[in-house]
Design a protein around this motif. Structure first.
Motif, PDB file in Angstrom:
ATOM      1  N   PHE A 236       7.220 -35.371  29.846  1.00 27.37           N
ATOM      2  CA  PHE A 236       5.530 -36.147  29.092  1.00 27.37           C
ATOM      3  C   PHE A 236       7.156 -36.418  27.954  1.00 27.37           C
ATOM      4  O   PHE A 236       6.440 -37.784  27.535  1.00 27.37           O
ATOM      5  N   PHE A 237       7.690 -35.834  27.744  1.00 25.95           N
ATOM      6  CA  PHE A 237       8.236 -36.462  25.973  1.00 25.95           C
ATOM      7  C   PHE A 237       9.030 -38.043  26.560  1.00 25.95           C
ATOM      8  O   PHE A 237       8.855 -38.426  25.983  1.00 25.95           O
ATOM      9  N   LEU A 238      10.086 -37.890  27.578  1.00 23.88           N
ATOM     10  CA  LEU A 238      10.917 -39.250  27.866  1.00 23.88           C
ATOM     11  C   LEU A 238       9.975 -40.028  27.879  1.00 23.88           C
ATOM     12  O   LEU A 238      10.578 -41.263  27.420  1.00 23.88           O
ATOM     13  N   ASP A 239       8.812 -39.867  28.532  1.00 26.54           N
ATOM     14  CA  ASP A 239       7.725 -40.779  28.684  1.00 26.54           C
ATOM     15  C   ASP A 239       7.294 -41.062  27.692  1.00 26.54           C
ATOM     16  O   ASP A 239       6.953 -42.966  27.389  1.00 26.54           O
ATOM     17  N   ALA A 240       6.693 -40.542  27.031  1.00 26.95           N
ATOM     18  CA  ALA A 240       5.607 -40.530  25.721  1.00 26.95           C
ATOM     19  C   ALA A 240       6.829 -41.722  24.570  1.00 26.95           C
ATOM     20  O   ALA A 240       6.229 -42.923  24.357  1.00 26.95           O
ATOM     21  N   LYS A 427      18.952 -40.353  28.697  1.00 24.88           N
ATOM     22  CA  LYS A 427      19.199 -39.641  29.645  1.00 24.88           C
ATOM     23  C   LYS A 427      19.532 -38.108  29.390  1.00 24.88           C
ATOM     24  O   LYS A 427      20.476 -37.847  28.949  1.00 24.88           O
ATOM     25  N   PRO A 428      18.310 -37.651  28.173  1.00 26.47           N
ATOM     26  CA  PRO A 428      18.962 -36.502  27.381  1.00 26.47           C
ATOM     27  C   PRO A 428      19.054 -35.452  27.705  1.00 26.47           C
ATOM     28  O   PRO A 428      18.411 -34.789  28.808  1.00 26.47           O
ATOM     29  N   VAL A 429      19.775 -34.761  26.840  1.00 22.91           N
ATOM     30  CA  VAL A 429      20.212 -33.112  28.396  1.00 22.91           C
ATOM     31  C   VAL A 429      19.222 -32.410  27.533  1.00 22.91           C
ATOM     32  O   VAL A 429      18.646 -31.942  26.560  1.00 22.91           O
ATOM     33  N   SER A 430      18.896 -31.464  28.451  1.00 19.04           N
ATOM     34  CA  SER A 430      18.052 -30.698  28.587  1.00 19.04           C
ATOM     35  C   SER A 430      18.369 -29.232  27.984  1.00 19.04           C
ATOM     36  O   SER A 430      19.626 -29.119  28.123  1.00 19.04           O
ATOM     37  N   TYR A 431      17.299 -28.830  27.121  1.00 17.66           N
ATOM     38  CA  TYR A 431      17.767 -27.336  26.634  1.00 17.66           C
ATOM     39  C   TYR A 431      17.969 -25.814  27.199  1.00 17.66           C
ATOM     40  O   TYR A 431      17.888 -25.494  26.475  1.00 17.66           O
ATOM     41  N   PHE A 575      16.955 -31.904  24.755  1.00 19.13           N
ATOM     42  CA  PHE A 575      15.812 -32.204  24.963  1.00 19.13           C
ATOM     43  C   PHE A 575      14.582 -31.685  25.539  1.00 19.13           C
ATOM     44  O   PHE A 575      15.376 -31.007  26.643  1.00 19.13           O
ATOM     45  N   PRO A 576      13.525 -31.628  25.250  1.00 20.85           N
ATOM     46  CA  PRO A 576      12.974 -31.778  23.959  1.00 20.85           C
ATOM     47  C   PRO A 576      12.294 -30.893  23.078  1.00 20.85           C
ATOM     48  O   PRO A 576      11.924 -30.580  22.568  1.00 20.85           O
ATOM     49  N   LEU A 577      13.697 -30.560  23.298  1.00 21.52           N
ATOM     50  CA  LEU A 577      13.661 -28.972  21.744  1.00 21.52           C
ATOM     51  C   LEU A 577      13.531 -30.355  20.638  1.00 21.52           C
ATOM     52  O   LEU A 577      12.988 -29.337  19.622  1.00 21.52           O
ATOM     53  N   ILE A 578      14.650 -30.690  20.416  1.00 17.88           N
ATOM     54  CA  ILE A 578      14.775 -31.806  19.090  1.00 17.88           C
ATOM     55  C   ILE A 578      14.335 -33.046  19.489  1.00 17.88           C
ATOM     56  O   ILE A 578      14.255 -33.435  21.227  1.00 17.88           O
TER      57      ILE A 578
END
Length: 617
Positions: A236-240, A427-431, A575-578
């Protein structure tokens, strides 16, 4: 550091009486043992705050008042509607106390306008008010109007209510004798919605909870959480995309969202709302409580305690257990955080032998001696046992540095090596490597970090297998030497306990996971690089220039056991923690555009040091 203690001599019969009285009745009923009264208490400016009072039906003795002020509602409303449990814990409920809940100004059934963290006014005049004066006015009304009270008041609360318990210390009401701020917010630029200036995107949905004002008293919610249409929070936040695209969910009527966007730096707006700097000349007794795996509020409890220690001469004690946010108030037999089990009945022990003892000692007339409680009661999350210290951090700790060396090694000497990785905002690192929507994250605080260690954009540094236990007690300082091809970057440091290959599973271990070689996160923190030289005045990086970035990681009490390994991971997205850093410098990340987000190469140099507080027992 001081330890304030009073001498107490208990005879055998009194001791037996107290012990037996601390046993709980399983069929205890609040309605059978308490009467309930709802009142609207006027504040000095005329605003009325809705207050619920539970008084013991047994009127043969006088009772202390235990009060919680909350933005989360004092429900259920109606004098014939009762909570199933009241007070800080069931022991204090069954032993008999006057329990008070109050809706803070502007929330639920109280009048007035709400402010998330209302700034403290040190020298109020006339009808000027803040949360300290609201506390004072409430206590003054209670001790003069509630029958059978003994003139002594205590405050408590967890999270936001913990913030109001902290604020009560500034009320200076002489009847306030004890306060237990638990998981208290200390400063919104370092707790909850920010960490070192980086915006906690995972808390974005909570903006609905705190951002809307109401027109008048309300016994039902006047806000709605946004419907995101998916449970995949990461996607969701990646698409946003940029934060500015989230404006369609919160308009100008959401005051808190506007405040977040308008104040991206640590300006006077945030500074004035901090509570830590006001912890001076505190008189009531204080018990700070927190969880060593609290994803929401670690900065507040540690720094409130330290500030009181430095600037006051009161009774001040601290308890930190192997808990996530608020776990100590839950009666769970097996205490675990995520996949990691720590022990049985840990919360019940705290409630019975620490929280109960603290409040009884300072609020009940018969308890007028030594509390018998330690200055610092801290759980070792590696050895799985409690430690008692005469000071926190312990005075005996020594600083030990590990350097981020070549070949993924943690070394005791610096080197001229360097490690590079490409950070791609697409392609952020997930938390946590999980697909679910969470209101506030919890499990990642002890989460298995193997998934991150195997990514090319996460640097890994670790020791050889430890030949003896390595005990750490206190804060961690990461002194990074870094560079970036861009002009902006975040830096994340994670401290990890790597289990041996033959580690046994727990009952909590999910079927798809094994604890052998488990990478347990012990502590982690982020630094928004623009704030490396100060949170008030952000600065861009000079591309490809070696630059110092220092990060304070909150305290730990953890033994890395013989046969385990100490590991440090460094990355740039979490992501998406930060929220995502554009990696191109912009004045306000809340206003960044799509084209500002660029792929960059980051470098970490071998003279980067991680400094631990090591305790040689």
């Amino acid at each position: 550091m001081k330890i304030f203690r009073i001498t107490l001599f208990l005879n055998f019969f009194f001791f037996i009486g107290v012990q037996s009285f601390a046993q709980l009745q399983e069929d205890y009923s609040v309605e059978d043992n308490y009467t309930k009264l709802e009142v609207n208490i006027p504040m000095r400016d005329g605003t009325k705050l809705h207050t619920t009072i539970y008084s013991p039906k047994d009127t043969s003795t006088e009772y202390p008042i235990l009060m919680q002020r909350t933005p989360y509602s004092s429900r259920p409303y109606g004098e014939d509607q009762f909570r199933s449990k009241i007070g800080p814990n069931e022991y204090l409920m069954q032993e008999g106390n006057i329990i008070v809940y109050q809706d803070v100004r502007g929330r639920w059934m109280s009048e007035g306008e709400y402010d998330n963290m209302r700034a403290f006014i040190p020298n109020k005049t006339g009808e000027q008010f803040d949360e300290a004066s609201d506390t004072y006015d409430t206590i003054e009304w209670l001790i003069n109007n509630v029958e059978n009270n003994n003139g002594r008041v205590g405050t408590w609360g967890i999270s936001y209510p913990g913030f109001y318990a902290t604020y009560s210390l500034l009320s200076e009401h002489p009847a306030l004798k004890a306060a237990s701020p638990q998981a208290s917010i200390g400063d919104f630029f370092f707790d909850d919605f920010h960490h070192n200036g980086a915006y906690l995107l995972s808390y974005w949905r909570a903006t609905a909870l705190f951002g809307y004002q109401k027109d008048g008293p309300a016994d039902e919610a006047w806000y709605n959480l946004p419907d995101l249409g998916t449970e995949d929070q990461y996607q969701f936040f990646l698409d946003a995309g940029p934060l500015s695209n989230l404006d369609k969910y919160y308009g100008e009527d959401n005051i808190f969202w506007q405040q977040l966007k308008d104040h991206p730096n640590y300006d006077e707006f945030w500074q004035s709302r901090g509570i830590v700097q006001h912890m001076k000349d505190i008189k009531p007794a204080v018990m700070i409580v927190g969880g060593l795996f609290d994803a929401e509020d670690l900065y507040g409890p540690f720094n409130i305690y330290k500030s009181i220690e430095e600037h006051s001469d009161n009774y001040n004690t601290i308890v930190f257990g192997p808990w996530s946010h608020g776990d100590w108030a839950r009666n769970t037999e097996r205490q675990a955080v995520g996949n990691v089990y720590f022990g049985d009945n840990i919360s019940d022990d705290f409630q019975k032998n620490y929280e109960r003892v603290f409040f009884n000692h300072f609020l009940k007339e018969e308890a007028n001696g030594n509390t018998s409680l330690p200055e610092a009661h801290m759980y070792d999350t590696g050895l799985r046992e409690w430690n008692n210290y005469e000071a926190w951090p312990p005075k005996a700790v020594q600083q030990k540095s590990f350097y981020l060396g070549e070949n993924e090694s943690l070394k005791e000497t610096p080197s001229d090596s360097k490690e590079e990785f490409i950070s791609d905002p697409k392609k952020p690192v997930s938390y946590n490597n999980e697909i679910k929507m969470v209101f506030t994250p919890r499990e990642y605080m002890t989460g298995d970090q193997r998934f991150a260690a195997r990514r090319p954009d996460v640097l890994v540094f670790e020791t050889e297998v430890l030949e003896e236990d390595l005990k750490m007690a206190g804060p961690i300082e990461a002194l990074l030497q870094v560079a970036t091809t861009g002009t902006s970057a975040d830096w994340v440091v994670k401290v990890i306990d790597v289990y041996p290959p033959d580690a046994e599973d727990y009952e909590e271990t999910p079927a798809h996971l094994k604890m052998g070689n488990y990478h347990m996160m012990v502590r982690s923190e982020v630094m928004r690089g623009r704030f490396r030289n100060g949170f008030e005045n952000p600065e861009p990086f000079e591309p490809n220039k070696k630059t110092a970035v220092n990060i304070t990681l909150q305290d730990i009490n953890h033994t890395f056991k013989k046969g385990h390994k100490l590991q440090v991971q460094v990355q740039s997205t979490w992501f998406p923690l930060i929220d995502l850093n554009p990696q191109t410098y912009v004045p306000n990340i809340f206003e960044a555009e799509e084209e500002d987000f660029t792929e960059q190469t980051h470098t970490v140099y071998g003279d980067s040091a991680i400094i631990f507080s090591v305790l040689n027992e």
